[in-house]
Design an enzyme around this catalytic site. Structure first.
Site, PDB file in Angstrom:
ATOM      1  N   ARG A  40       1.058  -1.696   0.114  1.00 28.79           N
ATOM      2  CA  ARG A  40      -0.044   0.118   0.089  1.00 28.79           C
ATOM      3  C   ARG A  40       1.004   1.047   0.304  1.00 28.79           C
ATOM      4  O   ARG A  40       0.386   1.933   0.539  1.00 28.79           O
ATOM      5  CB  ARG A  40      -0.956  -0.340   1.042  1.00 28.79           C
ATOM      6  N   ARG A  44      -3.001   5.835  -0.742  1.00 28.75           N
ATOM      7  CA  ARG A  44      -3.996   6.439   0.060  1.00 28.75           C
ATOM      8  C   ARG A  44      -3.670   7.291   1.113  1.00 28.75           C
ATOM      9  O   ARG A  44      -3.394   8.580   1.871  1.00 28.75           O
ATOM     10  CB  ARG A  44      -5.027   6.026   1.250  1.00 28.75           C
ATOM     11  N   ARG A  53      -7.070  11.693  -7.626  1.00 33.97           N
ATOM     12  CA  ARG A  53      -7.734  10.255  -7.472  1.00 33.97           C
ATOM     13  C   ARG A  53      -9.711  11.810  -7.436  1.00 33.97           C
ATOM     14  O   ARG A  53     -10.291  11.272  -7.447  1.00 33.97           O
ATOM     15  CB  ARG A  53      -7.457   9.549  -6.632  1.00 33.97           C
ATOM     16  N   ASP A  89      -6.333  -3.769  -7.347  1.00 39.03           N
ATOM     17  CA  ASP A  89      -7.255  -3.948  -6.315  1.00 39.03           C
ATOM     18  C   ASP A  89      -7.361  -5.672  -6.396  1.00 39.03           C
ATOM     19  O   ASP A  89      -7.884  -5.908  -7.931  1.00 39.03           O
ATOM     20  CB  ASP A  89      -8.564  -3.215  -6.212  1.00 39.03           C
ATOM     21  N   TYR A 164     -15.015 -12.491   0.209  1.00 32.41           N
ATOM     22  CA  TYR A 164     -15.768 -11.630   0.356  1.00 32.41           C
ATOM     23  C   TYR A 164     -17.404 -11.795  -0.480  1.00 32.41           C
ATOM     24  O   TYR A 164     -17.677 -11.035  -0.200  1.00 32.41           O
ATOM     25  CB  TYR A 164     -14.904 -10.648  -0.835  1.00 32.41           C
TER      26      TYR A 164
END
Length: 359
Positions: A40, A44, A53, A89, A164
């Protein structure tokens, strides 16, 4: 579904990177400096990422070649890390194949129609390479722009993807997933087999486009006992690793909370085992070697991401400890024990990279 998902016809010639520290360490060699990258690292925690973004949904960004290339490059420019990891992702191939799945801010992947029976498994779409052409195009842009920095591609492992789909989103206990595994094993294996094919197809597209290594994320495998992992998960993850073995790129396997599964993760067939922060690297090497005497492993990890919020003396001591413990392995790639947390100060990440390179 067959595991022979074809890659786009126009494969990109892989760059020759004989001196890249990341690739040398991944192959069990001792490069001139200890290589470091962070899970990561793209995204972010970087203000330039948030600016770029703004107004674009996460999955839309993953299918925009220019945007995904730029986001992937940002931490390489800022931090000087030894590898880039593709901005993507684990649900990207599921979305591309036609599943109604979205990433909800503050929650994670959410599935509109959970998959919980044989009929739903049978109805799952296959992945066609053409459905992820934008990802391949983004990789080709990166290959042109990264210079001598290797690029890591990745996919989600069958168990984590299945969790998921079965739970309908993130789950603390994975209760529906475990119940299906044990009560309807045939349905479980059919689902995991389809997801292995999707992950494998997605990785083959990335490899054909020019990535230099791949990582299989089994983020939630730590929720399983070793016995359940070996029976219900290992064969499907092994299928993915075996399916890309002929590509000749290093293969990394990582999961969270997998200290009791390290030897099983290695049995799935990766070249590098990622270790989270719960197990010291020298102890991880001991566990990995116990089942394969004389076969020293290559490990990746394993600084606790929360310590990036601590004082510098504490952080420096931890980085030095981990680097020293990593010497027990045949090769060591410095990383976090999981991903960069959203509020991490980017300047601290840069300082850690500089420290690792000085050791």
């Amino acid at each position: 579904m067959s595991s022979s998902v074809s890659a786009p016809a126009t494969a990109t010639a892989r760059r020759a990177l004989p001196d890249a520290p990341f690739l040398l360490a991944a192959r069990g060699e001792r490069p001139a400096r200890l290589p470091v990258w962070f899970m990561r690292q793209a995204g972010r925690s970087l203000p330039e990422y948030r600016e770029l973004r703004a107004g674009t949904a996460m999955l839309d960004a993953c299918f925009d070649p220019e945007m995904l290339a730029e986001i992937t490059l940002q931490p390489v420019r800022r931090h000087g890390v030894d590898a880039a990891i593709l901005f993507s992702d684990i649900v990207v191939p599921l979305k591309a194949a036609g599943l109604d799945i979205d990433i909800v801010a503050g929650t994670g992947p959410v599935v509109a129609g959970p998959v919980r029976d044989a009929a739903a498994v049978a109805a799952l779409p296959e992945l066609d390479a053409e459905q992820v052409v934008p990802v391949a195009e983004g990789i080709r842009l990166l290959v042109e722009r990264l210079g001598d920095t290797p690029l890591i591609g990745f996919a989600g492992a069958p168990f984590t993807l299945a969790s998921y789909l079965i739970e309908g989103g993130p789950s603390r206990n994975h209760e529906r997933t475990k119940a299906l595994m044990h009560s309807e094993p045939a349905v479980w294996h059919a689902l995991a087999g389809k997801l292995a094919d999707i992950a494998l197809g997605f990785l083959r597209v990335q490899i054909a486009a020019g990535v230099d290594a791949i990582q299989l994320f089994d983020s939630w495998a730590g929720a399983l006992s070793p016995r359940d992992y070996r029976e219900f998960v290992l064969p499907h993850s092994a299928k993915v690793f075996a399916g890309v073995a002929d590509a000749g790129v290093p293969r990394i396997h990582f999961g969270v909370g997998t200290g009791e599964l390290l030897s099983d993760l290695r049995d799935a067939g990766p070249d590098v085992v990622g270790v989270d922060w719960r197990v010291p690297l020298d102890e991880a090497v001991r566990r990995l070697t116990a089942t394969r005497p004389g076969s020293a492993p290559v490990v990746q990890g394993n600084l606790d991401p929360a310590l990036l919020f601590g004082s510098w003396p504490v952080l420096e001591a931890e980085v030095r400890r981990i680097a020293e413990e990593g010497r027990a392995a045949a090769g060591h790639i410095f990383n976090l024990g999981h991903g960069v947390l959203p509020d991490t100060d980017p300047e601290v990440i840069t300082r850690v990279v500089e420290l690792v390179h000085s050791l």
